[in-house]
Design a protein around this motif. Sequence first.
Motif, PDB file in Angstrom:
ATOM      1  N   PHE A 167       0.617  -1.068   0.015  1.00  0.00           N
ATOM      2  CA  PHE A 167      -0.008   0.018   0.219  1.00  0.00           C
ATOM      3  C   PHE A 167       1.014   1.364  -0.031  1.00  0.00           C
ATOM      4  CE2 PHE A 167      -2.529   3.347   1.890  1.00  0.00           C
ATOM      5  CZ  PHE A 167      -3.596   3.498   1.063  1.00  0.00           C
ATOM      6  N   ARG A 168       1.998   1.140   0.980  1.00  0.00           N
ATOM      7  CA  ARG A 168       2.725   2.267   1.099  1.00  0.00           C
ATOM      8  C   ARG A 168       3.642   2.356  -0.545  1.00  0.00           C
ATOM      9  NH1 ARG A 168       3.517   0.486   6.048  1.00  0.00           N
ATOM     10  NH2 ARG A 168       5.185  -0.879   5.524  1.00  0.00           N
ATOM     11  N   ARG A 169       3.630   1.665  -1.106  1.00  0.00           N
ATOM     12  CA  ARG A 169       4.533   1.431  -2.438  1.00  0.00           C
ATOM     13  C   ARG A 169       3.617   1.913  -3.733  1.00  0.00           C
ATOM     14  NH1 ARG A 169       7.282  -3.885  -4.683  1.00  0.00           N
ATOM     15  NH2 ARG A 169       8.255  -3.508  -2.752  1.00  0.00           N
ATOM     16  N   VAL A 170       2.360   1.641  -3.311  1.00  0.00           N
ATOM     17  CA  VAL A 170       1.463   2.233  -4.575  1.00  0.00           C
ATOM     18  C   VAL A 170       0.713   3.553  -4.444  1.00  0.00           C
ATOM     19  CG1 VAL A 170       1.261  -0.167  -5.630  1.00  0.00           C
ATOM     20  CG2 VAL A 170      -0.571   0.724  -4.002  1.00  0.00           C
ATOM     21  N   ALA A 171       0.444   3.720  -3.112  1.00  0.00           N
ATOM     22  CA  ALA A 171      -0.211   4.910  -2.761  1.00  0.00           C
ATOM     23  C   ALA A 171       0.108   6.278  -3.371  1.00  0.00           C
ATOM     24  CB  ALA A 171      -0.337   5.179  -1.331  1.00  0.00           C
ATOM     25  N   PRO A 172       1.538   6.505  -3.799  1.00  0.00           N
ATOM     26  CA  PRO A 172       1.506   7.857  -4.430  1.00  0.00           C
ATOM     27  C   PRO A 172       1.022   8.150  -5.839  1.00  0.00           C
ATOM     28  CG  PRO A 172       3.728   7.084  -3.331  1.00  0.00           C
ATOM     29  CD  PRO A 172       2.626   6.049  -3.138  1.00  0.00           C
ATOM     30  N   LYS A 173       0.987   6.915  -6.444  1.00  0.00           N
ATOM     31  CA  LYS A 173       0.386   6.886  -7.849  1.00  0.00           C
ATOM     32  C   LYS A 173      -1.093   7.455  -7.557  1.00  0.00           C
ATOM     33  CE  LYS A 173       3.419   2.889  -9.034  1.00  0.00           C
ATOM     34  NZ  LYS A 173       2.996   1.314  -9.274  1.00  0.00           N
ATOM     35  N   TYR A 174      -1.894   7.239  -6.612  1.00  0.00           N
ATOM     36  CA  TYR A 174      -3.059   7.696  -6.565  1.00  0.00           C
ATOM     37  C   TYR A 174      -3.476   9.024  -5.777  1.00  0.00           C
ATOM     38  CZ  TYR A 174      -3.675   2.862  -8.219  1.00  0.00           C
ATOM     39  OH  TYR A 174      -3.638   1.719  -8.892  1.00  0.00           O
ATOM     40  N   LYS A 175      -2.075   9.684  -5.563  1.00  0.00           N
ATOM     41  CA  LYS A 175      -2.550  10.913  -5.034  1.00  0.00           C
ATOM     42  C   LYS A 175      -1.971  11.869  -5.917  1.00  0.00           C
ATOM     43  CE  LYS A 175      -1.449   9.655  -0.236  1.00  0.00           C
ATOM     44  NZ  LYS A 175      -0.614   9.977   0.956  1.00  0.00           N
ATOM     45  N   ALA A 191      -6.566  11.275  -4.795  1.00  0.00           N
ATOM     46  CA  ALA A 191      -7.164  11.696  -6.160  1.00  0.00           C
ATOM     47  C   ALA A 191      -8.507  10.959  -6.036  1.00  0.00           C
ATOM     48  CB  ALA A 191      -6.495  11.150  -7.436  1.00  0.00           C
ATOM     49  N   LYS A 192      -9.503  11.227  -7.087  1.00  0.00           N
ATOM     50  CA  LYS A 192     -10.868  10.880  -7.039  1.00  0.00           C
ATOM     51  C   LYS A 192     -10.883   9.178  -6.742  1.00  0.00           C
ATOM     52  CE  LYS A 192     -15.320  10.885  -8.912  1.00  0.00           C
ATOM     53  NZ  LYS A 192     -15.994  10.959 -10.199  1.00  0.00           N
ATOM     54  N   ASP A 193     -11.512   8.742  -5.825  1.00  0.00           N
ATOM     55  CA  ASP A 193     -11.518   7.304  -5.480  1.00  0.00           C
ATOM     56  C   ASP A 193     -10.055   6.621  -5.437  1.00  0.00           C
ATOM     57  OD1 ASP A 193     -14.050   6.982  -5.598  1.00  0.00           O
ATOM     58  OD2 ASP A 193     -14.485   6.526  -7.945  1.00  0.00           O
ATOM     59  N   GLY A 194      -8.983   7.619  -5.369  1.00  0.00           N
ATOM     60  CA  GLY A 194      -7.723   7.071  -5.317  1.00  0.00           C
ATOM     61  C   GLY A 194      -7.450   6.143  -4.035  1.00  0.00           C
ATOM     62  N   PHE A 195      -8.042   6.353  -2.727  1.00  0.00           N
ATOM     63  CA  PHE A 195      -7.795   5.357  -1.543  1.00  0.00           C
ATOM     64  C   PHE A 195      -8.112   4.100  -2.239  1.00  0.00           C
ATOM     65  CE2 PHE A 195      -8.625   3.290   2.156  1.00  0.00           C
ATOM     66  CZ  PHE A 195      -7.915   3.335   2.795  1.00  0.00           C
ATOM     67  N   LYS A 196      -9.517   3.955  -2.529  1.00  0.00           N
ATOM     68  CA  LYS A 196     -10.252   2.731  -2.869  1.00  0.00           C
ATOM     69  C   LYS A 196      -9.249   1.998  -3.919  1.00  0.00           C
ATOM     70  CE  LYS A 196     -14.280   2.943  -5.351  1.00  0.00           C
ATOM     71  NZ  LYS A 196     -15.387   3.001  -5.440  1.00  0.00           N
ATOM     72  N   ARG A 197      -8.710   2.794  -5.018  1.00  0.00           N
ATOM     73  CA  ARG A 197      -8.278   2.139  -6.206  1.00  0.00           C
ATOM     74  C   ARG A 197      -6.741   1.737  -5.615  1.00  0.00           C
ATOM     75  NH1 ARG A 197      -7.462   5.590 -10.861  1.00  0.00           N
ATOM     76  NH2 ARG A 197      -7.723   7.377  -9.404  1.00  0.00           N
ATOM     77  N   ALA A 198      -6.155   2.533  -4.764  1.00  0.00           N
ATOM     78  CA  ALA A 198      -4.840   2.050  -4.257  1.00  0.00           C
ATOM     79  C   ALA A 198      -5.092   0.639  -3.210  1.00  0.00           C
ATOM     80  CB  ALA A 198      -4.222   3.103  -3.437  1.00  0.00           C
TER      81      ALA A 198
END
Length: 87
Positions: free
Chosen positions: A55-63, A70-77
């Motif tokens: 999660f820590r690795r992919v989270a920046p891609k969705y911020k 970003a929109k629905d970023g947490f859910k997608r991350a």
Amino acid sequence: MNADWERGYAAGYSAAHRTDVRDITSDLGMAAPVKEAQKPKRKASAYAKRYGKMFRRVAPKYKLKNGAWAKDGFKRAQKAAHKLAKK
């Protein structure tokens, strides 16, 4: 008048900070509250540790650039991290 005020203040102050106050629960025949022992923390599973790392690795891609999600970023991350953790 000043001496009366000082005596009243001192009496109020000492009453507020007394340590010999009676426990009214014992006076009323009620049981005193029992402090619960702290439960030990559950150990994180290997999957939970792996998921957190992913999660820590992919989270920046969705911020966004300002650090907000970003929109629905947490859910997608979250979904992406679960997918990577299962591998």
